[in-house]
Design an enzyme around this catalytic site. Structure first.
Site, PDB file in Angstrom:
ATOM      1  N   GLY A   5       2.958  -0.947   4.321  1.00  0.00           N
ATOM      2  CA  GLY A   5       2.990   0.460   3.938  1.00  0.00           C
ATOM      3  C   GLY A   5       4.402   0.900   3.607  1.00  0.00           C
ATOM      4  N   GLY A   6       5.054   1.557   4.580  1.00  0.00           N
ATOM      5  CA  GLY A   6       6.365   2.168   4.351  1.00  0.00           C
ATOM      6  C   GLY A   6       7.386   1.255   3.687  1.00  0.00           C
ATOM      7  N   GLU A  48      -5.165  -4.695  10.701  1.00  0.00           N
ATOM      8  CA  GLU A  48      -4.131  -3.684  10.922  1.00  0.00           C
ATOM      9  C   GLU A  48      -4.437  -2.931  12.213  1.00  0.00           C
ATOM     10  OE1 GLU A  48      -2.128  -2.442   6.961  1.00  0.00           O
ATOM     11  OE2 GLU A  48      -3.896  -1.207   7.215  1.00  0.00           O
ATOM     12  N   GLY A  74       2.714   2.548  10.884  1.00  0.00           N
ATOM     13  CA  GLY A  74       3.706   3.607  10.740  1.00  0.00           C
ATOM     14  C   GLY A  74       4.417   3.992  12.016  1.00  0.00           C
ATOM     15  N   GLU A  97      -6.883   4.761   7.863  1.00  0.00           N
ATOM     16  CA  GLU A  97      -6.692   6.184   7.533  1.00  0.00           C
ATOM     17  C   GLU A  97      -7.945   6.748   6.881  1.00  0.00           C
ATOM     18  OE1 GLU A  97      -2.969   5.552   5.527  1.00  0.00           O
ATOM     19  OE2 GLU A  97      -2.070   5.064   7.466  1.00  0.00           O
ATOM     20  N   HIS A 135      -9.523   1.186   5.006  1.00  0.00           N
ATOM     21  CA  HIS A 135      -8.237   1.387   5.684  1.00  0.00           C
ATOM     22  C   HIS A 135      -8.459   2.338   6.860  1.00  0.00           C
ATOM     23  CE1 HIS A 135      -4.145   2.601   6.536  1.00  0.00           C
ATOM     24  NE2 HIS A 135      -3.765   1.517   5.891  1.00  0.00           N
ATOM     25  N   ASN A 142       0.874  -1.178   0.000  1.00  0.00           N
ATOM     26  CA  ASN A 142       0.000   0.000   0.000  1.00  0.00           C
ATOM     27  C   ASN A 142       0.909   1.226   0.000  1.00  0.00           C
ATOM     28  OD1 ASN A 142      -1.794   2.044   0.436  1.00  0.00           O
ATOM     29  ND2 ASN A 142      -2.427   1.376   2.488  1.00  0.00           N
ATOM     30  N   TRP A 143       1.022   1.843  -1.156  1.00  0.00           N
ATOM     31  CA  TRP A 143       1.949   2.982  -1.279  1.00  0.00           C
ATOM     32  C   TRP A 143       1.402   4.245  -0.635  1.00  0.00           C
ATOM     33  CZ3 TRP A 143       4.001   2.759  -7.082  1.00  0.00           C
ATOM     34  CH2 TRP A 143       4.719   1.575  -7.255  1.00  0.00           C
ATOM     35  N   LYS A 144       0.134   4.224  -0.267  1.00  0.00           N
ATOM     36  CA  LYS A 144      -0.521   5.410   0.311  1.00  0.00           C
ATOM     37  C   LYS A 144      -0.297   6.607  -0.613  1.00  0.00           C
ATOM     38  CE  LYS A 144      -0.235   3.248   4.800  1.00  0.00           C
ATOM     39  NZ  LYS A 144      -0.197   3.374   6.241  1.00  0.00           N
ATOM     40  N   SER A 193       3.551  -1.778  10.506  1.00  0.00           N
ATOM     41  CA  SER A 193       4.998  -1.805  10.778  1.00  0.00           C
ATOM     42  C   SER A 193       5.675  -3.129  10.417  1.00  0.00           C
ATOM     43  CB  SER A 193       5.284  -1.432  12.243  1.00  0.00           C
ATOM     44  OG  SER A 193       4.915  -0.085  12.482  1.00  0.00           O
TER      45      SER A 193
END
Ligand code: 13P
Length: 259
Positions: free
Chosen positions: A242-243, A173, A179, A105, A103, A15-17, A221
């Site tokens: 993610g990251g 999640e 993150g 977010e 998600h 997930n590149w966000k 994470s």
């Protein structure tokens, strides 16, 4: 792609966000597509979920590879006067096979409730996309020992009508792990995933059989160092990353640690 194969084969989703520009996106997608093409027997399925405007570039970069393409959100309606939103049939048309819905977010920053997430997931299924339905508790919910109650409620409220083991992937999640560099223990992850799978068994038309075949991903994470411990548990069928999905080598290492 991915979602059509063995239902419990590990799935690693990046997930590149809201990250990346066209050149970075193409390079990253091409790097991963090339690795996948040269890997004779990958034990995992891999999917990239870039921001909307990068979908076409990434679709082009991964053409001919087994790398899957997904979006990060969709609207509940197939078309209409919804400025700034993106419809599921368009995502399908542009080459997506899946879309992330619910998600945390989106739930937190855009006020998406379980009911909204459910309608989006249903729109995804209607368009022929796999819905990756996200659930997870906040830190205060965990501290007050309500994690299993919260994820059960989210499963009940967010799961689309007609969900099957191939049309839906659940992603657990924990909000406090996203993150932050903090993760639950492997035992905690397994406890939640087992509870989610049991709950799915009571909600799916296909009952325990479908629940036993549905993929449940862990996200929050995940990195190259902890993936081996977090993603190989009995009821964990891959990761939503993610990251660490923004770096080809890290994402590849995470995928390779799944077996
Ligand atoms: P991080 O891997 O950056 O913690 O993000 C997890 C996530 O939200 C994936 O959807």
């Amino acid at each position: 792609m991915a979602t059509q194969t063995n239902a419990r084969r590990p799935l690693i989703v990046g997930n590149w966000k809201m990250n990346g520009l066209r050149a970075d996106a193409r390079a990253l997608a091409l790097d991963l597509a090339t690795r996948l093409r040269w890997h004779l027997t990958p034990a995992f399925d891999m999917m990239l979920c870039p921001p909307f405007p990068l979908l076409a570039d990434v679709a082009d970069a991964i053409r001919g590879s087994d790398l899957g393409l997904g979006a990060q959100d969709c609207h509940a309606k197939p078309s209409g006067a919804f400025t700034g939103d993106v419809a599921a049939p368009l995502l399908k048309d542009i080459g997506c096979s899946a879309v992330i819905v619910g998600h945390s977010e989106r739930r937190t920053l855009h006020g998406e409730t379980d009911a909204v997430v459910k309608t989006k997931a249903e729109a995804a299924l209607a368009a022929g996309l796999c819905a990756i339905v996200c659930i997870g508790e906040t830190e205060s919910e965990r501290d007050s020992k309500r994690t299993l109650e919260v994820v059960s409620r989210q499963v009940d409220g967010s799961l689309p009508q007609g969900a099957t083991a191939t049309s839906v992937v659940v992603a657990y999640e924990p909000v406090w792990a996203i993150g932050t560099g903090r993760t639950p223990t492997p035992a905690d992850v397994e406890e939640v995933h087992a509870a989610v799978r049991a709950r799915l068994g009571t909600r799916l038309a296909g009952g325990a059989t479908d629940a036993g075949a549905m993929r449940i991903l862990y996200g929050g994470s995940v990195n190259a160092a902890n993936a081996g411990q977090l993603l190989n548990l009995d009821n964990v069928d891959g990761g939503l990353v993610g990251g660490a999905s923004l770096k080809a080598q890290d994402f590849w290492t995470i995928a390779q640690s799944c077996h």
